[in-house]
Design a protein around this motif. Structure first.
Motif, mmCIF file in Angstrom:
data_model
loop_
_atom_site.group_PDB
_atom_site.id
_atom_site.type_symbol
_atom_site.label_atom_id
_atom_site.label_comp_id
_atom_site.label_asym_id
_atom_site.label_seq_id
_atom_site.Cartn_x
_atom_site.Cartn_y
_atom_site.Cartn_z
ATOM 1 N N ARG A 22 -42.986 33.703 -9.998
ATOM 2 C CA ARG A 22 -43.001 34.920 -10.806
ATOM 3 C C ARG A 22 -44.370 35.613 -10.745
ATOM 4 O O ARG A 22 -44.448 36.838 -10.690
ATOM 5 N N SER A 23 -45.446 34.832 -10.722
ATOM 6 C CA SER A 23 -46.780 35.428 -10.681
ATOM 7 C C SER A 23 -47.019 36.206 -9.395
ATOM 8 O O SER A 23 -47.855 37.109 -9.358
ATOM 9 N N LYS A 24 -46.296 35.856 -8.327
ATOM 10 C CA LYS A 24 -46.462 36.525 -7.037
ATOM 11 C C LYS A 24 -45.453 37.653 -6.833
ATOM 12 O O LYS A 24 -45.700 38.583 -6.062
ATOM 13 N N VAL A 30 -35.897 35.669 -11.482
ATOM 14 C CA VAL A 30 -36.296 34.255 -11.505
ATOM 15 C C VAL A 30 -35.470 33.557 -12.577
ATOM 16 O O VAL A 30 -35.458 34.000 -13.731
ATOM 17 N N ARG A 31 -34.806 32.462 -12.194
ATOM 18 C CA ARG A 31 -33.963 31.723 -13.127
ATOM 19 C C ARG A 31 -34.294 30.229 -13.055
ATOM 20 O O ARG A 31 -34.567 29.696 -11.984
ATOM 21 N N ILE A 32 -34.243 29.589 -14.202
ATOM 22 C CA ILE A 32 -34.362 28.134 -14.290
ATOM 23 C C ILE A 32 -33.064 27.619 -14.893
ATOM 24 O O ILE A 32 -32.677 28.028 -15.994
ATOM 25 N N LEU A 33 -32.384 26.734 -14.185
ATOM 26 C CA LEU A 33 -31.148 26.129 -14.675
ATOM 27 C C LEU A 33 -31.448 24.697 -15.095
ATOM 28 O O LEU A 33 -31.920 23.896 -14.285
ATOM 29 N N SER A 34 -31.175 24.376 -16.357
ATOM 30 C CA SER A 34 -31.562 23.061 -16.882
ATOM 31 C C SER A 34 -30.425 22.430 -17.671
ATOM 32 O O SER A 34 -29.787 23.087 -18.500
ATOM 33 N N LEU A 295 -46.018 23.854 -7.875
ATOM 34 C CA LEU A 295 -46.910 24.962 -7.527
ATOM 35 C C LEU A 295 -46.822 25.270 -6.034
ATOM 36 O O LEU A 295 -46.695 26.438 -5.629
ATOM 37 N N ILE A 296 -46.865 24.229 -5.199
ATOM 38 C CA ILE A 296 -46.775 24.413 -3.746
ATOM 39 C C ILE A 296 -45.426 25.012 -3.366
ATOM 40 O O ILE A 296 -45.348 25.935 -2.542
ATOM 41 N N ALA A 297 -44.353 24.520 -3.977
ATOM 42 C CA ALA A 297 -43.019 25.051 -3.682
ATOM 43 C C ALA A 297 -42.916 26.517 -4.063
ATOM 44 O O ALA A 297 -42.354 27.332 -3.323
ATOM 45 N N GLY A 298 -43.455 26.865 -5.242
ATOM 46 C CA GLY A 298 -43.417 28.251 -5.690
ATOM 47 C C GLY A 298 -44.196 29.173 -4.771
ATOM 48 O O GLY A 298 -43.752 30.280 -4.447
ATOM 49 N N LEU A 299 -45.382 28.734 -4.349
ATOM 50 C CA LEU A 299 -46.190 29.537 -3.429
ATOM 51 C C LEU A 299 -45.495 29.683 -2.078
ATOM 52 O O LEU A 299 -45.478 30.780 -1.495
ATOM 53 N N SER A 300 -44.938 28.581 -1.567
ATOM 54 C CA SER A 300 -44.256 28.632 -0.272
ATOM 55 C C SER A 300 -43.065 29.575 -0.320
ATOM 56 O O SER A 300 -42.865 30.385 0.596
ATOM 57 N N ALA A 301 -42.288 29.475 -1.391
ATOM 58 C CA ALA A 301 -41.129 30.357 -1.538
ATOM 59 C C ALA A 301 -41.551 31.812 -1.645
ATOM 60 O O ALA A 301 -40.845 32.717 -1.187
ATOM 61 N N ALA A 302 -42.718 32.050 -2.236
ATOM 62 C CA ALA A 302 -43.228 33.419 -2.407
ATOM 63 C C ALA A 302 -43.856 33.968 -1.136
ATOM 64 O O ALA A 302 -44.281 35.127 -1.104
ATOM 65 N N GLY A 303 -43.930 33.141 -0.081
ATOM 66 C CA GLY A 303 -44.472 33.598 1.186
ATOM 67 C C GLY A 303 -45.959 33.394 1.353
ATOM 68 O O GLY A 303 -46.577 33.994 2.232
#
Length: 381
Positions: A22-24, A30-34, A295-303
């Protein structure tokens, strides 16, 4: 419903990934399913301050944070399967959530205790578990904690600290033996004893009958409260059903948290991730590591370019004593324990290099640990 970013799981991995993405990208959904009905919360304090009866800050974000940051948090929902062909997450009710990027932060489940009467034992894995256990401790005259690991040690010390006579039963001769060795186990057993916990090693539970815990020695223990803390097991079933590559019950990912499927990532307990510094895949089973991988997954997904390179670490609090560990959490060939006036340090070596350091009241050694592990330094220091 517009496609976007989805994280399955509201633990440190899923939340960190969603927050980072979301920050990028402020405008992509953006959804979180829990499956957890609670707001995302910190788990480490559950077996520390919260169970001990102290005030503990658990909520990671307020409800308003999700609204302000336009992050949709869907709680109490169970994912049935992942449709890779159509890039959709399908819930048990048949609802479909389309995604462009998906992060699996499914975490781990408590290993069930398989003895007659096991349903009477409480676990300590979720906030609801901790609430039930904390309430039960208020009126308990005795407690039995089954297990010899980190959570078992913390829970037993908390219960004893609340004035409940507590016995800890483990198959190992000393606590934490399988991971840290006999010398550490002996010192932890002393710490437990100093905190009012009776430890029974080389002993297994054969049955639970009402408030009686039966042991393989033929003896029985009183247990108004019985806690099963026999470890956790990653939950890769969604990945396996979708045909993602798994190994030893974990989802195989690279240093960017990519799985074997396009635009699908995994992080936390459920991931077997490649660590650049280690030069191999590492099991990371603690809160801090899961948040870092998220954090790494989020950054990678954000490109954005990102790779997992940090050395894992955690702390364990038993009464007033806090053990700190930094390292790969793998097996070791040699260890060297150095006693200090108020604690100790253990250096673990494998293949001619330091692979882990455990310390108690030795912060200088702990600060040095990351440097030594990262540099693949020999133990002779």
């Amino acid at each position: 419903m517009a496609p976007g970013f989805i994280a399955i799981g509201s633990g440190p991995a899923g939340l960190s990934a969603a927050e980072t993405f979301r920050s990028k990208h402020p405008n992509i959904p953006v959804r979180i399913l829990s499956a957890d009905p609670a707001l995302p919360y910190a788990k480490p304090p559950l077996s520390k301050g919260y169970l001990c009866g102290r005030e503990a800050k658990l909520d990671l974000h307020s409800p308003g944070w999700f609204a302000r940051n336009n992050v949709e948090l869907v709680r109490g929902i169970t994912v049935d399967h992942i449709d890779l062909a159509h890039q959709e997450v399908v819930t048990e009710g048949g609802r479909r959530y389309p995604y462009w990027h998906l992060v699996l932060g499914c975490g781990a489940n408590a290993v069930p205790l398989r003895v007659p009467g096991a349903e009477a034992a409480l676990t300590l894995r979720s906030f609801s578990d901790a609430v039930v256990l904390r309430m039960a401790a208020r009126s308990a005259d005795s407690a039995v904690v089954i297990g010899g690991g980190l959570i078992a040690c913390e829970a037993a010390a908390c219960l004893a600290g609340r004035g409940v006579p507590t016995t800890m039963v483990a198959a190992e001769p000393v606590p934490l033996q399988r991971r840290f060795g006999d010398e550490v186990g002996e010192r932890v057993a002393k710490i437990l004893s100093d905190n009012g916990v009776r430890f029974l090693g080389s002993t297994t539970v054969t049955a639970i009958d009402d408030t009686r815990v039966h042991l393989d020695t033929g003896a029985t223990l009183d247990g108004d409260v019985v806690v099963s803390a026999t470890g956790v097991r990653p939950d890769p079933h969604l990945a396996e059903a979708a045909g993602l590559e798994t190994e030893d019950g974990r989802i195989v990912v690279d240093e960017h948290m990519h799985t074997s499927a396009l635009n699908v990532y995994a992080a936390g307990d459920v991931a077997l991730a490649y660590n650049v510094t280690a030069g191999r895949r590492i099991r990371a089973e603690h809160w801090r590591d899961a948040a870092q991988q998220g954090l790494i997954a989020g950054l990678s997904a954000a490109g954005h370019a990102a790779a997992w390179s940090k050395v894992p670490g955690f702390s364990c609090t038993v009464g007033e004593s806090t053990l700190k560990y930094c390292g790969w959490g793998t097996g070791y060939e040699h260890s060297r324990l150095v006693d200090h006036r108020n604690g100790f340090t253990v250096w673990y070596e494998s293949g001619g290099e330091v692979v882990g350091v455990l310390s108690l009241n030795a912060d200088e050694d702990y600060r040095l640990a990351d440097q030594l592990v990262r540099a693949h330094t020999p133990m002779a220091i």
